[in-house]
Design an enzyme around this catalytic site. Structure first.
Site, PDB file in Angstrom:
ATOM      1  N   ILE A 164      75.861  79.697 161.042  1.00  0.00           N
ATOM      2  CA  ILE A 164      75.586  79.222 162.402  1.00  0.00           C
ATOM      3  C   ILE A 164      76.658  79.728 163.381  1.00  0.00           C
ATOM      4  O   ILE A 164      76.352  80.056 164.528  1.00  0.00           O
ATOM      5  CB  ILE A 164      75.508  77.670 162.432  1.00  0.00           C
ATOM      6  CG1 ILE A 164      74.482  77.168 161.391  1.00  0.00           C
ATOM      7  CG2 ILE A 164      75.169  77.176 163.826  1.00  0.00           C
ATOM      8  CD1 ILE A 164      73.082  77.685 161.565  1.00  0.00           C
ATOM      9  N   CYS A 170      85.480  76.790 158.335  1.00  0.00           N
ATOM     10  CA  CYS A 170      84.179  77.443 158.559  1.00  0.00           C
ATOM     11  C   CYS A 170      84.237  78.889 158.060  1.00  0.00           C
ATOM     12  O   CYS A 170      85.107  79.650 158.479  1.00  0.00           O
ATOM     13  CB  CYS A 170      83.814  77.412 160.041  1.00  0.00           C
ATOM     14  SG  CYS A 170      82.281  78.310 160.364  1.00  0.00           S
TER      15      CYS A 170
HETATM   16  C1  SIN Z   1      78.743  77.089 161.007  1.00  0.00           C
HETATM   17  O1  SIN Z   1      78.637  76.614 162.153  1.00  0.00           O
HETATM   18  O2  SIN Z   1      78.671  78.297 160.780  1.00  0.00           O
HETATM   19  C2  SIN Z   1      78.962  76.174 159.843  1.00  0.00           C
HETATM   20  C3  SIN Z   1      80.102  75.275 160.074  1.00  0.00           C
HETATM   21  C4  SIN Z   1      81.047  75.203 158.931  1.00  0.00           C
HETATM   22  O3  SIN Z   1      80.740  75.662 157.828  1.00  0.00           O
HETATM   23  O4  SIN Z   1      82.134  74.675 159.115  1.00  0.00           O
END
Ligand code: SIN
Length: 293
Positions: free
Chosen positions: A76, A135
């Site tokens: 994301i 992340c």
């Molecule tokens: C994302 O927003 O890519 C996922 C968030 C995360 O894994 O901390």
């Protein structure tokens, strides 16, 4: 910390009594009010929000989600409307939640975490924070911070100076030593450790040789990860003196009980919500039947 077996479903965590150990994991439940509208917060002990950063983020270009035969890949990229929008427009709605809210905070620099927290401090809606130094889907900050105990310490110390509310630091399973990073977070003032963020994963279309995810490597979540998460929860909870929140691998009440027995104080569920929005209530029913509590 003392444990009893089988573990109690009712938990004492951060000075409060929680009738349910089940938290909704960051990124799977918005800010909670979206699920409140659908009437599916029964059995939820607490909601962890989608990550909030200082500036709005559009996130990574699509495709950024892919369902594998046994799990989910996500990339994301911390898409969110930015802290000022969250403070003014989202938290007032989230005030109606029937359970505590933790705000997941991310940043591109060590100081951004504390800057975001300082801005959120003017709201009384949330119980505390989950500091996301893990992340896997961003170029700046993210997991690169979480694998370095010195950076983890400085992030936690900055947040600790910015708030009197409790906060958990969410660590990465991808590289570094999660126990050392957990110890550094506790030294910096963390009130809990979340074990852990997603595991690096990839799905390649053999016809084209290309990843199905635009940014190529993504974060993987799956029931198959349960033994990996149990091991990390056990290692971290034996090394630190603050509570552990597990995240990952849950698909049934037995899994939650196993994670509690491994040393988790609270247990997050995420991917399961995508198919079963009432997962928390279902997990609670299963656990009550299993333990008789
Ligand atoms: C994302 O927003 O890519 C996922 C968030 C995360 O894994 O901390």
């Amino acid at each position: 910390m003392t444990f009893s077996f089988p573990p109690a479903i009712k938990r004492r965590f951060w000075g409060q009594v929680f009738e349910s150990p089940v938290m909704l994991a960051s990124g799977t439940a918005g800010f909670g009010h979206e699920l409140l509208d659908l009437n599916c917060l029964s059995g939820v002990g607490a909601v962890v929000s989608k990550a909030v950063t200082f500036k709005p983020r559009a996130g990574n270009p699509p495709p950024r989600l892919f369902e594998t035969s046994f799990g989910l890949l996500n990339s994301i990229g911390l898409a969110n409307p930015g802290v000022h929008h969250v403070l003014q427009h989202i938290l007032p709605i989230a005030a109606d939640l029937p359970c505590p809210l933790l705000i997941n905070v991310a940043g591109e620099s060590v100081s951004e975490f504390a800057d975001v927290v300082r801005i959120l401090e003017s709201s009384s809606v949330h119980l505390g924070y989950e500091i996301n130094v893990s992340c896997p889907n961003v170029a700046e900050g993210g997991a690169a911070f979480g694998v370095d105990p010195d950076v983890v310490f400085r992030v936690a110390q900055g947040v600790s100076n910015a708030t009197d509310r409790p906060f958990s630091v969410k660590l990465t399973p991808n590289g570094g030593d999660i126990v050392q990073s957990a110890e550094a977070a506790v030294q910096g003032g963390a009130s809990a450790i979340t074990v852990c963020n997603t595991f690096l994963g990839m799905h390649i279309d053999w016809r084209t040789g290309r990843s199905v995810i635009k940014r190529r490597v993504a974060g993987y979540t799956s029931p198959a990860l349960l033994p990996l998460v149990v091991a990390k929860v056990w290692q971290v909870s034996n090394a630190i003196s603050v509570p552990v929140i597990s995240s990952g691998g849950v698909s049934c009440g037995e899994d939650v009980l196993q994670l509690l027995a491994a040393g988790a104080d609270m247990v997050q569920v995420g991917t399961r919500l995508m198919r079963r929005p009432f997962a928390a209530a279902e997990l609670m029913d299963e656990m009550k039947k299993l333990t008789g509590e």
